[in-house]
Write an enzyme that holds these catalytic residues in place. Structure first.
Site, PDB file in Angstrom:
ATOM      1  N   LYS A 183       0.891  -1.155  -0.038  1.00  0.00           N
ATOM      2  CA  LYS A 183      -0.007   0.058   0.120  1.00  0.00           C
ATOM      3  C   LYS A 183       0.894   1.204   0.013  1.00  0.00           C
ATOM      4  O   LYS A 183       1.726   1.466   0.863  1.00  0.00           O
ATOM      5  CB  LYS A 183      -1.029   0.248   1.226  1.00  0.00           C
ATOM      6  N   GLU A 257      10.602   0.780   9.970  1.00  0.00           N
ATOM      7  CA  GLU A 257      11.577   2.101   9.720  1.00  0.00           C
ATOM      8  C   GLU A 257      10.835   3.246   9.923  1.00  0.00           C
ATOM      9  O   GLU A 257       9.921   3.698   9.207  1.00  0.00           O
ATOM     10  CB  GLU A 257      12.046   1.822   8.350  1.00  0.00           C
ATOM     11  N   CYS A 291      13.366  10.629   7.139  1.00  0.00           N
ATOM     12  CA  CYS A 291      13.572  10.032   8.528  1.00  0.00           C
ATOM     13  C   CYS A 291      14.653  10.283   8.963  1.00  0.00           C
ATOM     14  O   CYS A 291      14.848  10.301  10.327  1.00  0.00           O
ATOM     15  CB  CYS A 291      13.011   8.592   8.312  1.00  0.00           C
ATOM     16  N   GLU A 392      10.081  14.973  16.135  1.00  0.00           N
ATOM     17  CA  GLU A 392      10.211  14.901  14.715  1.00  0.00           C
ATOM     18  C   GLU A 392       9.468  16.159  14.059  1.00  0.00           C
ATOM     19  O   GLU A 392       8.341  16.036  14.178  1.00  0.00           O
ATOM     20  CB  GLU A 392      10.217  13.540  14.267  1.00  0.00           C
TER      21      GLU A 392
HETATM   22  P1  NAP Z   1       2.047   7.781   8.833  1.00  0.00           P
HETATM   23  O1  NAP Z   1       0.631   8.113   9.161  1.00  0.00           O
HETATM   24  O2  NAP Z   1       2.815   6.955   9.550  1.00  0.00           O
HETATM   25  O3  NAP Z   1       2.055   7.356   7.216  1.00  0.00           O
HETATM   26  C1  NAP Z   1       2.729   6.149   6.736  1.00  0.00           C
HETATM   27  C2  NAP Z   1       1.969   5.120   5.786  1.00  0.00           C
HETATM   28  O4  NAP Z   1       1.200   4.441   7.019  1.00  0.00           O
HETATM   29  C3  NAP Z   1       1.091   5.630   4.802  1.00  0.00           C
HETATM   30  O5  NAP Z   1       0.907   4.767   3.862  1.00  0.00           O
HETATM   31  C4  NAP Z   1      -0.131   5.845   5.630  1.00  0.00           C
HETATM   32  O6  NAP Z   1      -1.299   5.763   4.807  1.00  0.00           O
HETATM   33  C5  NAP Z   1      -0.146   4.612   6.523  1.00  0.00           C
HETATM   34  N1  NAP Z   1      -0.926   4.684   7.567  1.00  0.00           N
HETATM   35  C6  NAP Z   1      -1.412   5.581   8.187  1.00  0.00           C
HETATM   36  N2  NAP Z   1      -2.304   5.173   9.277  1.00  0.00           N
HETATM   37  C7  NAP Z   1      -2.299   3.856   9.377  1.00  0.00           C
HETATM   38  C8  NAP Z   1      -2.812   2.789   9.984  1.00  0.00           C
HETATM   39  N3  NAP Z   1      -3.628   3.167  11.160  1.00  0.00           N
HETATM   40  N4  NAP Z   1      -2.778   1.558   9.538  1.00  0.00           N
HETATM   41  C9  NAP Z   1      -1.873   1.323   8.401  1.00  0.00           C
HETATM   42  N5  NAP Z   1      -1.382   2.051   7.786  1.00  0.00           N
HETATM   43  C10 NAP Z   1      -1.560   3.471   8.142  1.00  0.00           C
HETATM   44  O7  NAP Z   1       2.567   9.001   8.481  1.00  0.00           O
HETATM   45  P2  NAP Z   1       1.989  10.341   8.194  1.00  0.00           P
HETATM   46  O8  NAP Z   1       1.046  10.753   9.109  1.00  0.00           O
HETATM   47  O9  NAP Z   1       1.673  10.591   6.708  1.00  0.00           O
HETATM   48  O10 NAP Z   1       3.308  11.496   8.904  1.00  0.00           O
HETATM   49  C11 NAP Z   1       3.220  11.871  10.323  1.00  0.00           C
HETATM   50  C12 NAP Z   1       4.583  11.815  10.463  1.00  0.00           C
HETATM   51  O11 NAP Z   1       5.287  10.325  10.364  1.00  0.00           O
HETATM   52  C13 NAP Z   1       5.308  12.695   9.879  1.00  0.00           C
HETATM   53  O12 NAP Z   1       5.143  14.077  10.233  1.00  0.00           O
HETATM   54  C14 NAP Z   1       6.970  12.334   9.903  1.00  0.00           C
HETATM   55  O13 NAP Z   1       7.148  12.638  11.221  1.00  0.00           O
HETATM   56  C15 NAP Z   1       6.619  10.584  10.215  1.00  0.00           C
HETATM   57  N6  NAP Z   1       6.896  10.223   9.006  1.00  0.00           N
HETATM   58  C16 NAP Z   1       8.165   9.429   8.998  1.00  0.00           C
HETATM   59  C17 NAP Z   1       8.507   8.699   7.795  1.00  0.00           C
HETATM   60  C18 NAP Z   1       9.658   7.971   7.588  1.00  0.00           C
HETATM   61  O14 NAP Z   1      10.275   7.482   6.614  1.00  0.00           O
HETATM   62  N7  NAP Z   1      10.231   7.391   8.784  1.00  0.00           N
HETATM   63  C19 NAP Z   1       7.606   8.804   6.598  1.00  0.00           C
HETATM   64  C20 NAP Z   1       6.596   9.445   6.650  1.00  0.00           C
HETATM   65  C21 NAP Z   1       6.269  10.186   7.951  1.00  0.00           C
HETATM   66  P3  NAP Z   1      -1.927   7.090   4.215  1.00  0.00           P
HETATM   67  O15 NAP Z   1      -0.716   8.075   4.003  1.00  0.00           O
HETATM   68  O16 NAP Z   1      -2.714   6.834   3.295  1.00  0.00           O
HETATM   69  O17 NAP Z   1      -2.687   7.714   5.302  1.00  0.00           O
END
Ligand code: NAP
Ligand code: MG
Length: 499
Positions: A183, A257, A291, A392
């Site tokens: 996904k 990760e 990240c 972060e």
């Molecule tokens: P996130 O919610 O963790 O999103 C990452 C992935 O997980 C996306 O594909 C997201 O889908 C999915 N996801 C979200 N909620 C989920 C759930 N309950 N069950 C399964 N999958 C789920 O990250 P974000 O909210 O977009 O970003 C929030 C913060 O996370 C950022 O500000 C940053 O601090 C951190 N982040 C870190 C990384 C990294 O590489 N370490 C990458 C992204 C974000 P959808 O996007 O379609 O909701």
């Protein structure tokens, strides 16, 4: 390059493109100007279930494909990426907001390199055979160890490097002989879709199944589905915890990760000509949405003032603009929600008594007002216990902390719940190695930052994750060992002799 997106994109299940079972879609737009690009399918629980079934249906045949043939497929995928590099770079830029020079020189070539690396890696994953002796076998036994695929895995990738993170997940899956349901993030689904359209003739139907839709729905269905043998996730620590819980309940492994707040450490004796460039690579690359970003910058007393002056000069002269212009150095955040999140941290920094040395607000100059642009930001007068130094922010925002000596900076660097990246800048190689070894983190660069080619393990200590990607070790995470234990003797054991 102009990209003609279709009006609508479906899910990729069992080698076919189809609408979601209830026909629902979501809109995808360009964060640089708000323009609507296309609509994508919002997967339902039934779609995820169909994808898992398609993956299991494909598994027996795919599992039997020899590593040599899988390697050949991986190489063909890499070639196909390179042949379509311009298209993939443009799609990624339009969908994500990162500048075209980044997608052209980083995201796309690093992705093809990843497939190529695993084409080679899988051929080195040799089993073993050893002769053993046990008391109840007369003579010897032969122990053979083979690597076998795990089965069907569930993979969830984020929006910051939509294509590259998918490559990190898909290349080892294909190398190992597993099948996947992957996904993408609903913020950035397009590069993975276009990629799968380009390579669908190279991979047997059902080996890669792709789901689009929101995390809370489609993502959660993946976590809840009983049909997976492994989960792999890149994203926030918060959702990572959900993934770990879901894996624990199914008693399956998960590689995670997650987030970071990495220490980028500058000693007085660093090569100053490299320092500011490294600072920018560390925190402005990908608009800070990395990240392992060098978001906590430690600068030794002797160069502190000079460093801050040079950094402000650099940050305020970086070219922010049209993401499709090759001269643009910094593009937009992925969406308005991220801009708001970053802006909220600027307020927190002010309340905590820190100084906004430059930036600190969205960039609304001219045409940029239509997009999710945030100015490169340097925050000074920061102490390591402030929220802006511990949490972060995930934007082009670096906090600068002054330090006295080696012991002082190691203590502060380790005072963090994260441990993903980091760097030390000094001309003293013994000091560099001492500091690199002392910081609790999975990757420590010396006199460089944000280099993540395939071939070196990447992953987190502490709350930054579990497991490593981008090198041979990830193949172990996608395979399991089969031990065949052979009695080499025709003699009776002697334990239970025939009467
Ligand atoms: P996130 O919610 O963790 O999103 C990452 C992935 O997980 C996306 O594909 C997201 O889908 C999915 N996801 C979200 N909620 C989920 C759930 N309950 N069950 C399964 N999958 C789920 O990250 P974000 O909210 O977009 O970003 C929030 C913060 O996370 C950022 O500000 C940053 O601090 C951190 N982040 C870190 C990384 C990294 O590489 N370490 C990458 C992204 C974000 P959808 O996007 O379609 O909701
Ligand atoms: Mg989210």
């Amino acid at each position: 390059m102009k990209v003609d997106f279709k009006k609508k994109y479906g899910l990729f299940i069992g080698g076919e493109w189809r609408d979601s079972s209830d026909g629902a879609t979501f809109a995808v737009s360009n964060p640089a100007n708000g323009e609507h690009l296309t609509d994508c399918a919002q997967a339902t629980e039934k779609d995820v279930d169909d994808a898992v079934k398609a993956a299991w249906a494909a598994f027996p045949e795919w599992k039997a494909v020899e590593p040599q043939e899988r390697a050949a497929i991986l190489n063909k995928i890499a070639d196909r990426i390179d042949e379509n590099a311009e298209l993939l770079a443009a799609v990624e830029t339009l969908d994500n907001g990162k500048p075209i020079r980044e997608t052209t020189f980083i995201d796309v070539p690093w992705s093809s390199e990843h497939f190529r690396y695993f084409a080679g890696a899988v051929l080195t994953q040799q089993g073993t055979a050893s002769v053993l002796n046990t008391p109840n076998i007369t003579g010897n036994a032969l122990s053979i160890v083979l690597h076998e695929p795990i089965g069907v895995v569930g993979q969830i990738v984020p929006w910051n490097f939509p294509f590259l993170m998918a490559a990190w997940k898909l290349a080892p899956v294909l190398a190992a002989g597993d099948c996947t349901v992957i996904k993408s993030s609903s913020s950035t689904p397009l590069s993975l879709i276009v990629f799968l359209e380009l390579i669908q003739d190279l991979v047997p139907a059902g080996v890669i199944n792709m789901i689009t839709g929101s995390g809370s729905r489609a993502g959660q269905y993946i976590l809840d589905h009983p049909g997976f043998r492994k989960l792999a996730f890149t994203g926030s620590t918060e959702v990572g915890l959900n993934v770990a819980r879901a894996a624990a309940e199914k008693l399956i492994p998960a590689t995670l990760e997650l987030g970071g707040k990495s220490a980028n450490i500058y000693f007085d004796d660093c090569n100053f000509r490299q320092a500011i460039d490294g600072l920018q690579v560390g925190i402005l690359f990908n608009q800070g949405q990395v990240c392992c970003a060098g978001s906590r910058v430690f600068v030794q007393e002797g160069i502190y003032d000079k460093f801050v002056d040079a950094a402000v000069k650099a940050f305020t002269s970086v070219k922010q603009g049209d993401t499709m212009d090759m001269n643009t150095q910094i593009g937009t955040q992925v969406n308005e929600a991220q801009v708001k999140k970053i802006a909220s941290y600027i307020e927190i920094a002010k309340k905590e008594g820190a100084t906004i040395a430059c930036g600190g607000e969205p960039n609304k100059e001219g045409e940029l007002a239509k997009g999710c642009y945030f100015k490169p930001t340097l925050i000074t007068n920061v102490t390591n216990d402030m929220r802006v130094a511990q949490e972060e922010i995930f934007g082009p925002v670096a906090v600068v902390i002054k330090f006295k000596d080696e012991a002082d900076v190691i203590k502060m660097a380790n005072d963090s719940e994260y441990g993903l990246g980091g760097a030390v800048w000094t001309k003293d190689i013994t000091k560099a190695i001492r500091v690199a070894r002392s910081v609790e983190t999975g990757r420590m660069w010396v006199n460089t930052y944000n280099q993540i080619p395939a071939g070196a393990p990447f992953g987190g200590y502490k709350k930054s994750g579990i497991g490593r990607e981008t090198d041979l070790s990830i193949l172990d995470a996608y395979t399991q060992q089969k031990n065949i234990f052979i009695n080499l003797s025709d003699e009776e054991t002697g334990f239970y002799p025939e009467k």
